[in-house]
Design a protein around this motif. Structure first.
Motif, PDB file in Angstrom:
ATOM      1  N   LEU A 175      39.918   8.615 -29.641  1.00 34.68           N
ATOM      2  CA  LEU A 175      39.743   9.576 -30.704  1.00 34.68           C
ATOM      3  C   LEU A 175      38.982   8.916 -31.849  1.00 34.68           C
ATOM      4  CD1 LEU A 175      40.455  12.445 -31.603  1.00 34.68           C
ATOM      5  CD2 LEU A 175      42.445  11.489 -32.756  1.00 34.68           C
ATOM      6  N   GLY A 176      37.894   9.509 -32.237  1.00 37.98           N
ATOM      7  CA  GLY A 176      37.063   8.911 -33.269  1.00 37.98           C
ATOM      8  C   GLY A 176      35.674   8.622 -32.748  1.00 37.98           C
ATOM      9  N   SER A 177      35.534   8.402 -31.425  1.00 37.96           N
ATOM     10  CA  SER A 177      34.220   8.190 -30.841  1.00 37.96           C
ATOM     11  C   SER A 177      33.709   9.472 -30.184  1.00 37.96           C
ATOM     12  CB  SER A 177      34.269   7.073 -29.794  1.00 37.96           C
ATOM     13  OG  SER A 177      35.043   7.462 -28.691  1.00 37.96           O
ATOM     14  N   ARG A 178      34.454  10.560 -30.312  1.00 36.58           N
ATOM     15  CA  ARG A 178      34.065  11.799 -29.658  1.00 36.58           C
ATOM     16  C   ARG A 178      32.759  12.359 -30.212  1.00 36.58           C
ATOM     17  NH1 ARG A 178      35.954  11.577 -24.845  1.00 36.58           N
ATOM     18  NH2 ARG A 178      37.985  10.588 -24.954  1.00 36.58           N
ATOM     19  N   LEU A 179      32.497  12.163 -31.500  1.00 35.18           N
ATOM     20  CA  LEU A 179      31.241  12.643 -32.063  1.00 35.18           C
ATOM     21  C   LEU A 179      30.067  11.919 -31.417  1.00 35.18           C
ATOM     22  CD1 LEU A 179      29.680  14.353 -34.069  1.00 35.18           C
ATOM     23  CD2 LEU A 179      30.027  12.551 -35.786  1.00 35.18           C
ATOM     24  N   HIS A 180      30.224  10.611 -31.232  1.00 38.46           N
ATOM     25  CA  HIS A 180      29.178   9.819 -30.573  1.00 38.46           C
ATOM     26  C   HIS A 180      28.921  10.352 -29.159  1.00 38.46           C
ATOM     27  CE1 HIS A 180      27.059   5.917 -29.753  1.00 38.46           C
ATOM     28  NE2 HIS A 180      27.382   6.247 -28.527  1.00 38.46           N
ATOM     29  N   ALA A 216      22.492  13.434 -14.037  1.00 43.09           N
ATOM     30  CA  ALA A 216      23.344  12.250 -14.099  1.00 43.09           C
ATOM     31  C   ALA A 216      22.536  11.007 -14.447  1.00 43.09           C
ATOM     32  CB  ALA A 216      24.070  12.061 -12.774  1.00 43.09           C
ATOM     33  N   ALA A 217      21.318  10.916 -13.916  1.00 44.03           N
ATOM     34  CA  ALA A 217      20.455   9.777 -14.227  1.00 44.03           C
ATOM     35  C   ALA A 217      20.090   9.769 -15.707  1.00 44.03           C
ATOM     36  CB  ALA A 217      19.192   9.826 -13.372  1.00 44.03           C
ATOM     37  N   VAL A 218      19.829  10.953 -16.273  1.00 45.38           N
ATOM     38  CA  VAL A 218      19.520  11.041 -17.704  1.00 45.38           C
ATOM     39  C   VAL A 218      20.738  10.617 -18.529  1.00 45.38           C
ATOM     40  CG1 VAL A 218      18.965  12.621 -19.598  1.00 45.38           C
ATOM     41  CG2 VAL A 218      17.781  12.828 -17.399  1.00 45.38           C
ATOM     42  N   GLY A 219      21.919  11.120 -18.148  1.00 45.50           N
ATOM     43  CA  GLY A 219      23.131  10.737 -18.872  1.00 45.50           C
ATOM     44  C   GLY A 219      23.402   9.251 -18.794  1.00 45.50           C
ATOM     45  N   LEU A 220      23.194   8.669 -17.627  1.00 46.19           N
ATOM     46  CA  LEU A 220      23.394   7.232 -17.452  1.00 46.19           C
ATOM     47  C   LEU A 220      22.386   6.445 -18.283  1.00 46.19           C
ATOM     48  CD1 LEU A 220      24.584   4.740 -16.102  1.00 46.19           C
ATOM     49  CD2 LEU A 220      23.117   5.187 -14.116  1.00 46.19           C
ATOM     50  N   ALA A 221      21.127   6.872 -18.273  1.00 46.68           N
ATOM     51  CA  ALA A 221      20.092   6.173 -19.041  1.00 46.68           C
ATOM     52  C   ALA A 221      20.401   6.201 -20.535  1.00 46.68           C
ATOM     53  CB  ALA A 221      18.733   6.810 -18.779  1.00 46.68           C
ATOM     54  N   LEU A 222      20.900   7.331 -21.014  1.00 47.64           N
ATOM     55  CA  LEU A 222      21.230   7.443 -22.434  1.00 47.64           C
ATOM     56  C   LEU A 222      22.432   6.570 -22.785  1.00 47.64           C
ATOM     57  CD1 LEU A 222      19.987   8.969 -24.780  1.00 47.64           C
ATOM     58  CD2 LEU A 222      21.694  10.753 -24.465  1.00 47.64           C
ATOM     59  N   THR A 223      23.375   6.496 -21.873  1.00 41.46           N
ATOM     60  CA  THR A 223      24.529   5.619 -22.108  1.00 41.46           C
ATOM     61  C   THR A 223      24.107   4.160 -22.126  1.00 41.46           C
ATOM     62  OG1 THR A 223      26.004   7.218 -21.030  1.00 41.46           O
ATOM     63  CG2 THR A 223      26.827   4.974 -21.275  1.00 41.46           C
ATOM     64  N   LEU A 224      23.171   3.790 -21.263  1.00 39.29           N
ATOM     65  CA  LEU A 224      22.647   2.421 -21.263  1.00 39.29           C
ATOM     66  C   LEU A 224      21.909   2.112 -22.562  1.00 39.29           C
ATOM     67  CD1 LEU A 224      21.306   2.128 -17.602  1.00 39.29           C
ATOM     68  CD2 LEU A 224      23.019   0.635 -18.645  1.00 39.29           C
ATOM     69  N   ALA A 225      21.168   3.096 -23.069  1.00 37.56           N
ATOM     70  CA  ALA A 225      20.380   2.881 -24.281  1.00 37.56           C
ATOM     71  C   ALA A 225      21.250   2.877 -25.536  1.00 37.56           C
ATOM     72  CB  ALA A 225      19.306   3.963 -24.404  1.00 37.56           C
ATOM     73  N   LEU A 226      22.312   3.686 -25.540  1.00 40.88           N
ATOM     74  CA  LEU A 226      23.173   3.808 -26.720  1.00 40.88           C
ATOM     75  C   LEU A 226      24.638   3.629 -26.329  1.00 40.88           C
ATOM     76  CD1 LEU A 226      21.483   6.971 -28.278  1.00 40.88           C
ATOM     77  CD2 LEU A 226      21.183   4.605 -29.032  1.00 40.88           C
ATOM     78  N   PRO A 227      25.000   2.444 -25.855  1.00 44.26           N
ATOM     79  CA  PRO A 227      26.390   2.250 -25.419  1.00 44.26           C
ATOM     80  C   PRO A 227      27.327   2.055 -26.610  1.00 44.26           C
ATOM     81  CG  PRO A 227      25.171   0.207 -25.196  1.00 44.26           C
ATOM     82  CD  PRO A 227      24.195   1.222 -25.698  1.00 44.26           C
ATOM     83  N   PRO A 228      28.388   2.837 -26.696  1.00 46.39           N
ATOM     84  CA  PRO A 228      29.328   2.649 -27.803  1.00 46.39           C
ATOM     85  C   PRO A 228      30.270   1.479 -27.541  1.00 46.39           C
ATOM     86  CG  PRO A 228      30.108   4.399 -26.396  1.00 46.39           C
ATOM     87  CD  PRO A 228      28.786   3.930 -25.818  1.00 46.39           C
TER      88      PRO A 228
END
Length: 370
Positions: free
Chosen positions: A14-19, A149-161
């Motif tokens: 809770l708190g990282s949901r906005l990210h 899924a590839a787009v979501g994974l790429a974005l997570t790699l680029a902006l990992p919290p």
């Protein structure tokens, strides 16, 4: 008497949901645009791409990879089941029933994790919506969801919290709750409350469930470092805070047990301590020292032997007090339980072995009779 009061969120992130929400929104928009650029027949099913993107966005890189693979495998399995039932000479109602039966059984494969529901979904979608051209629908469904899924994974790699602040807030919150509980007990024992029985009800509450959620938040934090390009810079910091969290969790469990025991004994017809008396004051002082130590546990500087010394002295004082009253029979039992609980807490505090906290504390025993 029953004590239950716990108000912490059950969501360790809770708190990282906005990210996560922002990333999911961007991933869905990008996936939709890319999905529409693909040639027919895959491009005709672009509406599945945003769904795959949202499903693949995860608080951690490792989680994103894991869920993307699970979704892809589940989709292929489900689409395959639906395609097979298309060519079987079975009435529609029977085909649906058998299809669901097979899909539910195959979805029980543990390796599919949270993606297991997509076996059934893909199987039904393929059978019901793929009537015109099954192969086109299967390629469109699997292709577009995989693209998303590839787009979501790429974005997570680029902006990992790295939810270090969230874990730290949980750590500070649990430490504060434990300290306040200890200070509340000390206040009651000193006779500083108008209604002691009601005061025990207010002081005693479940802290350990919050401590378990603290553990979950650090597990999520550890997971966020796997595959994270920024992990090296954070690993030492996270390791130190994880060690603090483990100590606070153990102390919270012991303090909760101590609180229940003291509350039940003091609220009984035969309380162990006379509120405001010398013995009660001694116990209250020790509890205040413990509260101070718990607050130092989550400070920026490592705890030292000098921080724990007053607590160890207080435990020794209580040990002597209990030994001197050992001839009182059952009335001394709660005192022994308090000393044992405090000794256990001393044993989990992270004091360097080279620092002597106090002189050796002898075991509890009755005074030698002459």
């Amino acid at each position: 008497m029953g004590f239950t009061r716990s108000t912490a969120s059950t969501d360790p992130l809770l708190g990282s949901r906005l990210h996560i929400a922002v990333k999911a929104a961007i991933a869905a928009a990008v996936a939709w645009q890319l999905g529409n650029l693909l040639p027919s027949p895959i491009g005709d099913y672009a509406y599945y791409a945003p769904m795959g993107a949202v499903l693949a966005v995860h608080p951690s890189v490792a989680g994103s990879v894991r869920e993307s693979v699970q979704i892809f495998v589940a989709l292929v399995m489900g689409a395959g089941i639906g395609a097979v039932f298309h060519v079987l000479p079975v009435p529609g109602w029977a085909a649906i029933g058998l299809l669901v039966l097979v899909a539910v059984i195959l979805a029980g494969w543990d390796r599919l994790g949270d993606g297991r529901s997509w076996v059934i979904t893909a199987a039904l979608f393929t059978y019901i919506l793929g009537n015109i051209d099954t192969s086109d629908f299967v390629s469109g469904l699997v292709g577009q969801v995989s693209l998303g899924a590839a787009v979501g994974l790429a974005l997570t790699l680029a902006l990992p919290p790295i939810p270090a602040r969230i874990a730290r807030r949980h750590l500070d919150s649990v430490a504060a709750d434990v300290s306040e509980q200890l200070e509340g007990m000390a206040k009651v024992l000193r006779g500083q409350t108008a209604d002691p029985e009601q005061a025990w009800l207010e002081v005693a509450r479940e802290v350990f469930p919050d401590a378990l959620r603290l553990r979950e938040s650090f597990l999520a934090l550890d997971d966020s470092l796997r595959g994270n390009l920024r992990a090296r810079r954070w690993r030492d910091h996270v390791g130190r805070r994880r060690a603090d969290a483990e100590v606070v969790e153990r102390v919270a469990a012991l303090v909760e047990n101590l609180t229940y025991m003291l509350g039940e004994v003091q609220a009984s017809p035969r309380p162990w301590l006379r509120l405001g008396g010398e013995a009660a004051q001694s116990v209250a002082d020790t509890l205040d020292e413990l509260a101070s130590v718990v607050r130092r546990l989550v400070g920026d500087e490592p705890i030292q032997g000098s921080d724990v010394q007053p607590l160890a002295v207080g435990v020794e004082r209580l040990s002597v007090l209990v030994r001197d009253t050992a001839d009182h029979g059952e009335t001394s039992f709660p005192g022994a339980a308090v000393v044992v609980s405090l000794r256990r807490i001393l044993g989990v505090l992270p004091v360097p072995e080279s620092e002597e906290v106090a002189s050796p504390i002898p075991p509890l025993r009755a005074p030698r009779r002459r």
